[in-house]
Enzyme design. Structure first.
Site, PDB file in Angstrom:
ATOM      1  N   HIS A 155       0.832  -1.194   0.000  1.00 14.02           N
ATOM      2  CA  HIS A 155       0.000   0.000   0.000  1.00 14.02           C
ATOM      3  C   HIS A 155       0.872   1.252   0.000  1.00 14.02           C
ATOM      4  O   HIS A 155       1.922   1.315   0.651  1.00 14.02           O
ATOM      5  CB  HIS A 155      -0.925   0.015   1.221  1.00 14.02           C
ATOM      6  CG  HIS A 155      -2.096   0.931   1.063  1.00 14.02           C
ATOM      7  ND1 HIS A 155      -1.984   2.304   1.175  1.00 14.02           N
ATOM      8  CD2 HIS A 155      -3.393   0.677   0.777  1.00 14.02           C
ATOM      9  CE1 HIS A 155      -3.186   2.845   0.973  1.00 14.02           C
ATOM     10  NE2 HIS A 155      -4.049   1.886   0.728  1.00 14.02           N
ATOM     11  N   HIS A 156       0.412   2.259  -0.737  1.00 14.60           N
ATOM     12  CA  HIS A 156       1.166   3.501  -0.858  1.00 14.60           C
ATOM     13  C   HIS A 156       1.353   4.194   0.493  1.00 14.60           C
ATOM     14  O   HIS A 156       2.303   4.959   0.688  1.00 14.60           O
ATOM     15  CB  HIS A 156       0.442   4.443  -1.832  1.00 14.60           C
ATOM     16  CG  HIS A 156       1.377   5.167  -2.752  1.00 14.60           C
ATOM     17  ND1 HIS A 156       2.564   5.722  -2.337  1.00 14.60           N
ATOM     18  CD2 HIS A 156       1.298   5.429  -4.082  1.00 14.60           C
ATOM     19  CE1 HIS A 156       3.164   6.300  -3.357  1.00 14.60           C
ATOM     20  NE2 HIS A 156       2.431   6.132  -4.437  1.00 14.60           N
ATOM     21  N   ALA A 157       0.449   3.940   1.441  1.00 13.85           N
ATOM     22  CA  ALA A 157       0.601   4.534   2.765  1.00 13.85           C
ATOM     23  C   ALA A 157       1.804   3.973   3.500  1.00 13.85           C
ATOM     24  O   ALA A 157       2.303   4.594   4.449  1.00 13.85           O
ATOM     25  CB  ALA A 157      -0.659   4.297   3.599  1.00 13.85           C
ATOM     26  N   ASN A 199       6.108   7.758   3.140  1.00 13.70           N
ATOM     27  CA  ASN A 199       6.234   8.502   1.895  1.00 13.70           C
ATOM     28  C   ASN A 199       6.902   9.841   2.117  1.00 13.70           C
ATOM     29  O   ASN A 199       6.521  10.593   3.012  1.00 13.70           O
ATOM     30  CB  ASN A 199       4.850   8.727   1.283  1.00 13.70           C
ATOM     31  CG  ASN A 199       4.264   7.429   0.735  1.00 13.70           C
ATOM     32  OD1 ASN A 199       4.529   7.070  -0.391  1.00 13.70           O
ATOM     33  ND2 ASN A 199       3.493   6.729   1.552  1.00 13.70           N
TER      34      ASN A 199
END
Length: 497
Positions: free
Chosen positions: A141-143, A319
């Site tokens: 997941h990008h999180a 990120n």
């Protein structure tokens, strides 16, 4: 009441990726399809390999805990029910086990959202490929991780030699910490709300001690924010790439020679990234014209993520990315002119400070109430600030191994936002540069056509650079001969309408 101790709260940017995934049509995981020389390991072997290295990335055994009533951003907590076999899955391709079957499975895998009640990653072992090879499909997941740090994290599972040195073992076995209660989560979030203003006050006191320096910094930041936001306010042009999307995906790729891209750059000027973006612009122009869409004077807007992670922070989870808006001159059919326009565009972006402005806005999200951030992220998803995402990640230029098997190729995937039917991820690895194309299943039913047109656009640049044409039939580094251009592809290279 004790507050939650030693918990990692998501940043404003990480949390926004959760808000973007508010319906079944959007999936905010980054992914890749990796192809290896055979024979494939057994499922037990791969599970044991992952378990032996999980202590190097402890977040991969953590899941999200959500603050009641949305009064704070989620925090990472240990998953007491963590089971490696859930995350490391085992699949097989139907005969004949070619690229088409692998692409179909990858598209199906990338169409499935990750379960937020578990750690946000999966690894699919895929056997049954032709010539005894196998593949790994990775989803995160990008999180949890961005594209740049993801390259560093994969070194946890990869080795630099077929026979790696022994992996270090943890001093004590992993034991999950107790889950916080809802009351603890809420109390901790409320405490954080009251302490953040104190940090702001301390910053203001520091500002008073050095007013000139602070004023200069504020002016620079405001200018950078303006350069980032103004292109978004103007909006991106209408295009068939910006339609309402569903939950299903198509995934395909094309492999190119990195040295050939560098030769084009050396002959025509610019950077490798300029050549890549000019290739994307050329391929998109061909694709649109092949479908009868006029491209004269059309400049699509690409959102290009850039890393703002310091070198000392490489490998850290979470990120640290910003974004720039870049124009892709899809209506220009002359390859040299197209490259010159891209070079000028990228040079202007470097001088404009767009990435700095994006980071300033990203840092401000840390002070926004979570409910406001949720609505802002959803609003951004509904607006047409860009036509597509194009991300270019430099990978290792030496072979990598998993359980002694050499990785032949890696095909990256970038997720789609609402009203965005196409994302293009580019990654270099061991002398290759791969274009991974992720698209809405219904909006781009002929995605392989676009992949072929990217290759043709690159060869246009190679011809303009005076490079000899590749042999026919061409052979990729993975040994698959490339088919000659179809009549539709040849027609797509004509003049703009």
């Amino acid at each position: 009441m004790a507050s939650v101790a030693n918990r990692d709260r998501l940043s404003g940017l990480d949390s926004s990726f959760l808000h973007l995934e508010h319906d079944a049509a959007t999936h905010m995981h980054v992914a890749s399809c990796m192809v290896f020389d055979g024979p494939p390991p057994t499922h037990d072997e791969l599970v044991a390999h992952v378990e032996a290295r999980l202590h190097l990335v402890p977040r991969y055994r953590q899941r999200l805990a959500f603050v009641p009533y949305g009064q704070g951003r989620p925090v990472w907590v240990d998953d007491p029910h963590f089971n490696t076999r859930y995350h490391v899955q085992h699949h097989a391709l139907p005969a004949p086990g070619g690229e088409e079957e692998l692409k179909q499975l990858a598209g199906r895998a990338f169409s499935q959202q990750l379960d937020r009640n578990k750690p946000l990653w999966e690894l699919w072992l895929v056997e049954g490929l032709a010539d005894g090879r196998f593949a790994l499909l990775g989803k995160t997941h990008h999180a949890l991780v961005d594209g740049i740090s993801g390259v560093d994290i994969t070194t946890v599972l990869f080795d630099l030699t077929p026979e790696p040195p022994p992996t270090s073992t943890p001093e004590v076995p992993w034991v999950p910490r107790p889950l916080p209660t809802n009351a603890q989560l809420l109390a901790d979030a409320m405490l954080e709300r009251t302490t953040v203003p104190a940090e702001i006050v301390r910053g203001m006191r520091a500002s008073l001690r050095a007013p000139r320096r602070v004023v200069k910094k504020v002016v620079e930041d405001l200018a950078a924010v303006g350069s980032f936001t103004l292109p978004g306010v103007r909006g991106a042009p209408p295009s068939p790439l910006n339609v309402r999307i569903g939950p299903h995906r198509r995934f395909t790729w094309t492999n190119e020679d990195l040295e050939r891209v560098k030769q084009i750059k050396n002959a025509l000027g610019g950077t490798v990234n300029d050549v890549v973006l000019a290739t994307v612009a050329g391929g998109l122009g061909r694709y649109l014209r092949a479908h009868g869409h006029p491209t004269i004077d059309l400049v699509l807007r690409a959102m290009i993520p850039v890393s703002v992670r310091a070198d000392a922070e490489r490998g850290a989870l979470g990120n640290q990315v910003a974004a720039v808006w870049a124009g892709l001159p899809v209506g220009v059919t002359d390859p040299v002119e197209r490259l010159e326009l891209v070079k000028h565009e990228m040079e202007g972006l470097k001088e404009s400070g767009q990435a700095v402005g994006a980071r300033v806005l990203t840092e401000l999200t840390g002070f926004a109430p979570p409910t406001v951030m949720a609505q802002a992220a959803r609003l951004q998803a509904h607006q047409r600030f860009f036509n597509l995402v194009v991300t270019n990640v430099p990978g290792p230029q030496l072979p990598l191994y998993v359980l002694g098997r050499r990785m032949q190729a890696i095909y990256p995937m970038v997720p789609l936002a609402q009203n965005q039917a196409l994302g293009i991820a580019i990654m270099s690895y061991d002398g290759c540069i791969s274009f991974g194309l992720n698209a809405d299943f219904d909006a781009l039913p002929d995605l392989d056509l676009l992949a072929g047109q990217l290759t043709e656009a690159l060869e246009e640049l190679a011809a303009a650079a005076g490079l000899p044409p590749l042999g026919s039939p061409r052979r990729r580094r993975n040994g698959r001969p490339a088919s000659s251009p179809s009549p539709a592809r040849a027609a797509a290279g004509g003049s703009a309408e």
